[in-house]
Motif scaffolding. Structure first.
Motif, mmCIF file in Angstrom:
data_model
loop_
_atom_site.group_PDB
_atom_site.id
_atom_site.type_symbol
_atom_site.label_atom_id
_atom_site.label_comp_id
_atom_site.label_asym_id
_atom_site.label_seq_id
_atom_site.Cartn_x
_atom_site.Cartn_y
_atom_site.Cartn_z
ATOM 1 N N MET A 195 0.827 -1.213 0.000
ATOM 2 C CA MET A 195 0.000 0.000 0.000
ATOM 3 C C MET A 195 0.858 1.259 0.000
ATOM 4 O O MET A 195 0.638 2.176 0.788
ATOM 5 N N GLU A 196 1.877 1.291 -0.885
ATOM 6 C CA GLU A 196 2.844 2.382 -0.806
ATOM 7 C C GLU A 196 2.231 3.740 -1.093
ATOM 8 O O GLU A 196 2.809 4.763 -0.764
ATOM 9 N N ARG A 197 1.043 3.762 -1.707
ATOM 10 C CA ARG A 197 0.413 5.067 -1.922
ATOM 11 C C ARG A 197 -0.175 5.607 -0.633
ATOM 12 O O ARG A 197 -0.392 6.805 -0.489
ATOM 13 N N GLN A 198 -0.481 4.713 0.289
ATOM 14 C CA GLN A 198 -1.095 5.151 1.544
ATOM 15 C C GLN A 198 -0.156 5.051 2.736
ATOM 16 O O GLN A 198 -0.354 5.723 3.736
ATOM 17 N N LEU A 199 0.852 4.166 2.648
ATOM 18 C CA LEU A 199 1.663 3.906 3.827
ATOM 19 C C LEU A 199 3.122 4.238 3.579
ATOM 20 O O LEU A 199 3.595 4.108 2.466
ATOM 21 N N ASP A 200 3.815 4.612 4.625
ATOM 22 C CA ASP A 200 5.247 4.735 4.497
ATOM 23 C C ASP A 200 5.869 3.381 4.838
ATOM 24 O O ASP A 200 5.162 2.420 5.134
ATOM 25 N N GLU A 201 7.174 3.314 4.765
ATOM 26 C CA GLU A 201 7.840 2.021 4.915
ATOM 27 C C GLU A 201 7.568 1.386 6.280
ATOM 28 O O GLU A 201 7.331 0.187 6.384
ATOM 29 N N ALA A 202 7.580 2.221 7.310
ATOM 30 C CA ALA A 202 7.432 1.690 8.669
ATOM 31 C C ALA A 202 6.062 1.048 8.870
ATOM 32 O O ALA A 202 5.941 -0.063 9.372
ATOM 33 N N ALA A 203 5.009 1.755 8.459
ATOM 34 C CA ALA A 203 3.661 1.217 8.628
ATOM 35 C C ALA A 203 3.467 0.016 7.712
ATOM 36 O O ALA A 203 2.821 -0.968 8.081
ATOM 37 N N GLY A 204 4.053 0.095 6.514
ATOM 38 C CA GLY A 204 3.949 -1.024 5.584
ATOM 39 C C GLY A 204 4.594 -2.277 6.159
ATOM 40 O O GLY A 204 4.107 -3.391 5.976
ATOM 41 N N TRP A 205 5.683 -2.078 6.883
ATOM 42 C CA TRP A 205 6.365 -3.212 7.492
ATOM 43 C C TRP A 205 5.497 -3.855 8.576
ATOM 44 O O TRP A 205 5.384 -5.073 8.656
ATOM 45 N N LEU A 206 4.858 -3.023 9.409
ATOM 46 C CA LEU A 206 3.975 -3.552 10.455
ATOM 47 C C LEU A 206 2.830 -4.345 9.844
ATOM 48 O O LEU A 206 2.464 -5.419 10.310
ATOM 49 N N LEU A 207 2.270 -3.780 8.783
ATOM 50 C CA LEU A 207 1.151 -4.434 8.114
ATOM 51 C C LEU A 207 1.608 -5.780 7.559
ATOM 52 O O LEU A 207 0.939 -6.800 7.698
ATOM 53 N N ARG A 208 2.767 -5.766 6.948
ATOM 54 C CA ARG A 208 3.289 -6.997 6.360
ATOM 55 C C ARG A 208 3.467 -8.085 7.412
ATOM 56 O O ARG A 208 3.091 -9.231 7.222
ATOM 57 N N LYS A 209 4.059 -7.688 8.561
ATOM 58 C CA LYS A 209 4.282 -8.660 9.630
ATOM 59 C C LYS A 209 2.951 -9.228 10.119
ATOM 60 O O LYS A 209 2.834 -10.417 10.392
ATOM 61 N N GLU A 210 1.949 -8.364 10.248
ATOM 62 C CA GLU A 210 0.642 -8.806 10.721
ATOM 63 C C GLU A 210 0.050 -9.817 9.736
ATOM 64 O O GLU A 210 -0.447 -10.872 10.120
#
Lengths: 833, 123
Positions: A195-210
Motif C-alpha cells: 500500500m505504498e500510496r497510503q503507507l510509508d515504509e514503517a507502517a507497511g512493514w507492520l502491516l506486512r508482519k501482521e
C-alpha cells in the motif's frame, strides 16, 4: 449474465420533463440521481443503463462479502422499489455502445436508442490487467464486481492456492477474504512497501508482519513475468527473478483505470479521465460525468469520499443552483478486520515538511504526522487510529497547530487539554502516582525521588529506577521530568546514535540481541525511530549490528551500505574506483603481477600504486568496467582485498625467520595464516593487522589494530594501535607460545571488538573508552572465553569468506554496474545501454 | 521509441527501491534516477553541488540522498543541499505511468539550472 431487460417505473413520465440518461448504475451514477431527486423530484425523466445484471450496490463493501462478513443483500444501496418509486427506468445487462452527440442519444448493444437532453457518464473504472503472457487464462480474475466475487468464492470452495497480484488496498482486501475462505494466499507486489500510496515504509512493514502472522505470504519488489496455465486454466505464476508460485486462482488487483472509452469515442476531451469542470460538465455542455471516470483539476480519484462531494455539486448544477466542486482531500482505511490502519493526505514529506513520529512497540503502534508551516499535510496511523478523523479534520481545515504541536501526536484528548499542551507543564501537572514507565511500572513520584537522589541524567535515571530502561517510549516523559525537577542542571548522557533515535549505539546493540530483532525496519519500530527509514548514519550501523548478531541468518542490506562496500572498490574524487586485489601477507608472484599489469593496460588505468599495506592499488577504473577487471584478477587466482570495507584490510608482514638473519619466527607464514582466517569479515570499522618477526618490528605491528611481535620464546600480542590522525601505539594484550594460540587470540579479540565496539569506532578509541582492563577481563577471566569467542568468529566467517568480486564478475547485481540507457541529446533519443 | 514531451526510460523495476541508477547524456551531464524506499522516483543531475560527487552512489533515505564523497545531503525533491550546506543541483521533471518512468524531454536535452522538478509516485 441475464438477458438485457428494462423495468419501467410505476408512474409514466409526464410530458415536458427533461430526459436525463445515466450510463452507469454504480455508486456514482445512483448517488448523483439521488442528489438530483432530493433537490427536484419532478424535473427529469430518468433512465439508467447498468452493465451488471443487478440493482445498485455498495461496491466498496464487496470485500466483506468476499470475507463472508456480509451477504449481498446487506450491501444493496437501492433496491428495485427505489427505481419504481422514482419512476426511473433501469436498463440492466445492456451495455451502451455509442453516444450520438449530434442526435443527443445513446445506442445500446441491443440496438435500443435512448434520446437525452442531459447525459450523465458514470462508467467508473476498469481494473488494470497487467499484460503479461497468460493474463487471459481461465482462473485469472479481477476484483471489481459481484461476478468477480462469485468467481473467487467458487475457487475458494475447493481450497488450494491463490495469488493476488497487487498489494494495494484492493489486493490486500481480496487476499484477506480468500485467506478467510481457507485458501493459501500469496500477495505479489511490485513495490517494496505494501500500500505504498497510503503507507510509508514503517507502517507497511507492520502491516506486512501482521499479514504474514496470519499465514499470508507477502512478496514485495516482485514483478510478475508470466502466468502459467495447463489446458487453458491457470496453474501458477512466475516472477521476473524466476520464482514460481502455485495458484489455482490469480486475482489481478494491480490498480484501476478510469473507464473513458465511450467518452473518447464520442470525441469528448479525455486525458487520464474524462475532463470535467467544477460542475462536472464535460467538454460537451449537454454531457456531465462523475465518479472514478472523471479527471477534475488534474486529479482522478479512486476512493468513495470524493464521489459524494462530486455528486452534490453535480446535482446543484443540474437543478440550476450551481455551487462548484473544488476537489477532495482523501483518507483511507483498510477494511481488514483486526487491522487498524489510517492514511490521509501527502505523507511523502518534502521541502519544509516536518515529521512527528510516535512508536509504541509493545502495543504495535506507529503514528506519523507530517506538518508543513504548522499545518497537517499528511497522516499515517497504524495500530491506533482513534484520532484519525481528528487529524483528518485538522488537515482539511488547514488549522494552524503551532499552539498544540508538542502534544499533537498524543491525540485529541491530550493535545486539547489546554494547559497540558506544553509537555513539561503536562508532566508537572501529573500526580505523583501517575505511571511514567509502563514496562517497569515506575510512577512519577519514584522517578522524581530518583532524580532528587542524585540521578541527574537519563542514564542515571534508567540505572536508578528502571524508568525508560526497557522499551524507551517514555524517554521523552523522563527527560521532561528531569528538566522540571532540576531546571537547567540536567547532564547530557552519552550521545544518541543519530538524530533518528534517542538511544545510544550501546542501547541499540544490546536491544537487538535481547529482543531478538532481526531486520532494520523491525529495529526502527521496536526502538521507536523518529524517522520513517533512518538516515545515512544509522542505516549502515544497524546493518552491521544485525549482520554481527545473526550470522548466516541476516540478509545484508545493500541499500544500507556506503558506496565502497556496495561497489567492492574505493570511490575516488572523480567518481572512478580503485581496485586492490588481496596479496596474502604481502606476498605475490609473477602470475599475479602479470594479471595486474594486464588489467592496468587493458583498462587504461592512469595509475598503479604500492599501498602502505603491502599490495597494489589500480586507480581510475569505471564502475562499468569493475566486473570485467575482477574477472581478469580472479582468473589469476586473486580475490577482493576489501581495501574498501569496514573489515579486515591487510596483514602486513616482514620476511621473518625464513630469510632474515634476525628473525625469530616465521612471521610471513603466520601472517598468511591470519589473513586466511580473517579475510572477508565485516567489522565496526576497518581493521589492520601486522606480524613482525622480531622486536625490530619492521612490519610496524605496534600501530595496528592487532599486532604480533615474534620473540624467541613465542608471540607478543598487541592491540588497539592506530597510525591515523591520532597516532596510538598498541597495548600489550598477552604473550602466547604457539602459532595456534596466536591465531585463537586474534580471532577472539576480533570477535570481542565486533560484538562490543560501536559502528565506526576503531579499536584504539574503543579500548580508550572501555579500558584495556575491560578487554582483558572479558577475554581472560574465564578460561573458556577465548575459545568461545574464537568459535563464534570462525562460525561467522563461514558465511563471510565468499569472494564478492567473483559473484559480481559472474553477473550478480549487474544493475549496480550498468547505466539504464544512454541518451543522445540532439533528438533526446535513447538507446538501451 | 516514444515521442512527445516525455522520454520513456524504461520500467520502474529496473531501479531497486532505495537506490539510484544512471543515465548518461551524450554531450550533456549524466542524470541519476532515484527510487526511494517509499516508492517515489526522482531525477537529478548526477553531480553533487559541492565537489561533483556521483549522487547516484549515495545512500538514499527518506527523500534525501547523502553524497558518497563528503556526506552532503541533497533533497531529491528540489536538488537543494540541506542543513548548513548551500548549493543546488538541477532536477529533471519525471513522471511514472503504467509502470514506466518518463523524463521531461526538454530537460534531458538541456540539463540546466531550472525550477525544481516534481516527484512522481508509482502507480
Amino acid at each position: 449474465m441475464n438477458a438485457p431487460m428494462s423495468i419501467k417505473g410505476r408512474s409514466s413520465p409526464a410530458r415536458g420533463r427533461e430526459r436525463l440518461v445515466v450510463i452507469g448504475n454504480g455508486m456514482a451514477g445512483c448517488r448523483a440521481v439521488e442528489e438530483i431527486l432530493a433537490r427536484a423530484p419532478d424535473r427529469y425523466d430518468i433512465t439508467i443503463f447498468g452493465a451488471e445484471p443487478r440493482v445498485n450496490y455498495n461496491r466498496i463493501m464487496l470485500s466483506p462479502v468476499l470475507a463472508g462478513e456480509k451477504r449481498f443483500e446487506e450491501i444493496v444501496i437501492n433496491p428495485q422499489e427505489w427505481y419504481d418509486d422514482n419512476a426511473i427506468t433501469l436498463v440492466w445487462g445492456d451495455r451502451v455502445d455509442y453516444i450520438d452527440r449530434e442526435h443527443k442519444s445513446v445506442v445500446a448493444r441491443s440496438g435500443r436508442v435512448e434520446p437525452y437532453d442531459r447525459l450523465l457518464i458514470a462508467t467508473g473504472s476498469d481494473p488494470f490487467i497487467i499484460p503479461v503472457p497468460g493474463h487471459d487464462l481461465d482462473g485469472v480474475v479481477t476484483f471489481r464486481d459481484l461476478d468477480d466475487v462469485d468467481r473467487m468464492l467458487a475457487a475458494a470452495e475447493t481450497g488450494g492456492d491463490a495469488v493476488v497480484i497487487g498489494g494495494g488496498l484492493l489486493g490486500l482486501e481480496a487476499a484477506h477474504g480468500l485467506s478467510l475462505r481457507g485458501m493459501k494466499v500469496t500477495v505479489v507486489h511490485l513495490m517494496p512497501t505494501l500500500m505504498e500510496r497510503q503507507l510509508d515504509e514503517a507502517a507497511g512493514w507492520l502491516l506486512r508482519k501482521e499479514l504474514e502472522g496470519r499465514g499470508q505470504t507477502i512478496l514485495t519488489g516482485a514483478n510478475t513475468k508470466h502466468i502459467h496455465g495447463v489446458d487453458g486454466r491457470v496453474v501458477g505464476i512466475e516472477l521476473e527473478d524466476g520464482t514460481r508460485v502455485k495458484a489455482d486462482i490469480v486475482v489481478m488487483a494491480a490498480g484501476i483505470r478510469p473507464a473513458t472509452g465511450l467518452a473518447k469515442a464520442a470525441g469528448l476531451d479525455v486525458e487520464r479521465g474524462i475532463l470535467v469542470d467544477d460542475h462536472m460538465v464535460t467538454s460537451d455542455p449537454a454531457i456531465l460525468a462523475v465518479g472514478e471516470c472523471v479527471q477534475h483539476r488534474g486529479l482522478c480519484y479512486g476512493l468513495v469520499a470524493p464521489l459524494w462531494d462530486m455528486c452534490r455539486s453535480l446535482a446543484d448544477f443540474a437543478t440550476d443552483a450551481p455551487t462548484g466542486y473544488s476537489g477532495s482531500v482523501t483518507s483511507t482505511k483498510l477494511k481488514v478486520s483486526g487491522i487498524d490502519l489510517f492514511s490521509a493526505g501527502d505523507f511523502s514529506g518534502g521541502e519544509g515538511c516536518e515529521d512527528i513520529v510516535l512508536r509504541d512497540a509493545s502495543r504495535g503502534i506507529y503514528k506519523r504526522i507530517v506538518l508543513k508551516d504548522d499545518r497537517i499535510v499528511g497522516t499515517v496511523l497504524y495500530g491506533d487510529t482513534a484520532d484519525g478523523n481528528w487529524y483528518f479534520d485538522l488537515m482539511r481545515r488547514q488549522e494552524d497547530l503551532s499552539d498544540i504541536r508538542e502534544g499533537l501526536i498524543f491525540g485529541q484528548a491530550f493535545a486539547s487539554g489546554g494547559a497540558l499542551a506544553d509537555p513539561s507543564a503536562a508532566v508537572a501537572a501529573l500526580s505523583d502516582d501517575a505511571e511514567i514507565c509502563g514496562c517497569n511500572g515506575v510512577s512519577k513520584g519514584t522517578v522524581v525521588k530518583c532524580i532528587e537522589g542524585g540521578a541527574h541524567s537519563l542514564d542515571a535515571v534508567r540505572a536508578g529506577c528502571k524508568a525508560s530502561a526497557s522499551c524507551g517510549s517514555c524517554t521523552g516523559l523522563v527527560e521532561s521530568l528531569l528538566s522540571v525537577t532540576l531546571g537547567g542542571d540536567v547532564e547530557s548522557g552519552p550521545k544518541a546514535m543519530c538524530k533518528c533515535t534517542s538511544f545510544t549505539h550501546g542501547d541499540v546493540r544490546r536491544q537487538i540481541v535481547e529482543k531478538g530483532l532481526r531486520e532494520i525496519p523491525q529495529v526502527m519500530q521496536e526502538l521507536h525511530w523518529s524517522t520513517p527509514d533512518g538516515c545515512a548514519s544509522c542505516r549502515p550501523a544497524l546493518n552491521y549490528y544485525l549482520l554481527c548478531a545473526w550470522p548466516g541468518e541476516y540478509v545484508d542490506d545493500q541499500k544500507s551500505r556506503f558506496v565502497n562496500e556496495r561497489m567492492h572498490a574505493n570511490i575516488q574524487k572523480d567518481g572512478t574506483y580503485s581496485v586492490v586485489p588481496r596479496m596474502w601477507g604481502g606476498i605475490t608472484n609473477p602470475r599475479e603481477l602479470r594479471a595486474i599489469a594486464d588489467v592496468v593496460e587493458k583498462y587504461d588505468a592512469p595509475m598503479v600504486k604500492v599501498t602502505g599495506g603491502q599490495r597494489l592499488d589500480i586507480f581510475g577504473i569505471r564502475k562499468e568496467d569493475l566486473p570485467a577487471v575482477w574477472a581478469d584478477l580472479n582468473a589469476a587466482g586473486m580475490v577482493s582485498g576489501h581495501a574498501y570495507g569496514k573489515s579486515l584490510r591487510t596483514v602486513k608482514t616482514c620476511v621473518g625467520s625464513e630469510w632474515c638473519r634476525f628473525g625469530t619466527q616465521d612471521s610471513t607464514g603466520l601472517g598468511v595464516q591470519i589473513e586466511r582466517m580473517t579475510w572477508g569479515s565485516w567489522m565496526p570499522h576497518k581493521f589492520k593487522i601486522a606480524v613482525s618477526g622480531c622486536p625490530r618490528n619492521c612490519a610496524e605491528a605496534t600501530i595496528k589494530d592487532f599486532g604480533v611481535v615474534c620473540v624467541d620464546s613465542g608471540y607478543e600480542l598487541h592491540v588497539g594501535g592506530n597510525g591515523g590522525i591520532k597516532v596510538r601505539a598498541t597495548d600489550l594484550l598477552c604473550k602466547v607460545e604457539s602459532e595456534r594460540e596466536a591465531l585463537d587470540h586474534c580471532a577472539a579479540f576480533i570477535q570481542l571488538y565486533r560484538e562490543e565496539a560501536y559502528y565506526l569506532e576503531r579499536t584504539a578509541p574503543w579500548i580508550e573508552r572501555v579500558g584495556l582492563d575491560h578487554v582483558k577481563e572479558r577475554l581472560f577471566s574465564d578460561p573458556d572465553t577465548v575459545a568461545q569467542l574464537a568459535a563464534r568468529f570462525r562460525f561467522s566467517q563461514t558465511f563471510m569468506q565468499d569472494d564478492p568480486w567473483a559473484r559480481r564478475a559472474a553477473g550478480e547485481r549487474s544493475d549496480l554496474h550498468s547505466h539504464i540507457a544512454t541518451v543522445r541529446p540532439v533528438a533526446a533519443e535513447m538507446e538501451k545501454a | 521509441m516514444m515521442f512527445g514531451d516525455w522520454l520513456d526510460i524504461g520500467p520502474v523495476t529496473q531501479i531497486e527501491a532505495g537506490t539510484a541508477r544512471t543515465l548518461p547524456v551524450q554531450g550533456g551531464e549524466e542524470i541519476a534516477v532515484f527510487h526511494t524506499m517509499r516508492g517515489e522516483f526522482f531525477a537529478l543531475v548526477n553531480a553533487c553541488p559541492h565537489r561533483k560527487g556521483p549522487l547516484s552512489q549515495g545512500i538514499v533515505h527518506g527523500d534525501v540522498v547523502t553524497c558518497p564523497l563528503h556526506n552532503w545531503t541533497i533533497s531529491l525533491r528540489s536538488g537543494n543541499a540541506l542543513g548548513s550546506d548551500e548549493g543546488c543541483v538541477p532536477s529533471i521533471p519525471l513522471k511514472v505511468d503504467a509502470g514506466r518512468i518518463y523524463l521531461k524531454r526538454s530537460a534531458v536535452v538541456a540539463p540546466r539550472a531550472g525550477p525544481a522538478g516534481t516527484g512522481a509516485r508509482a502507480a
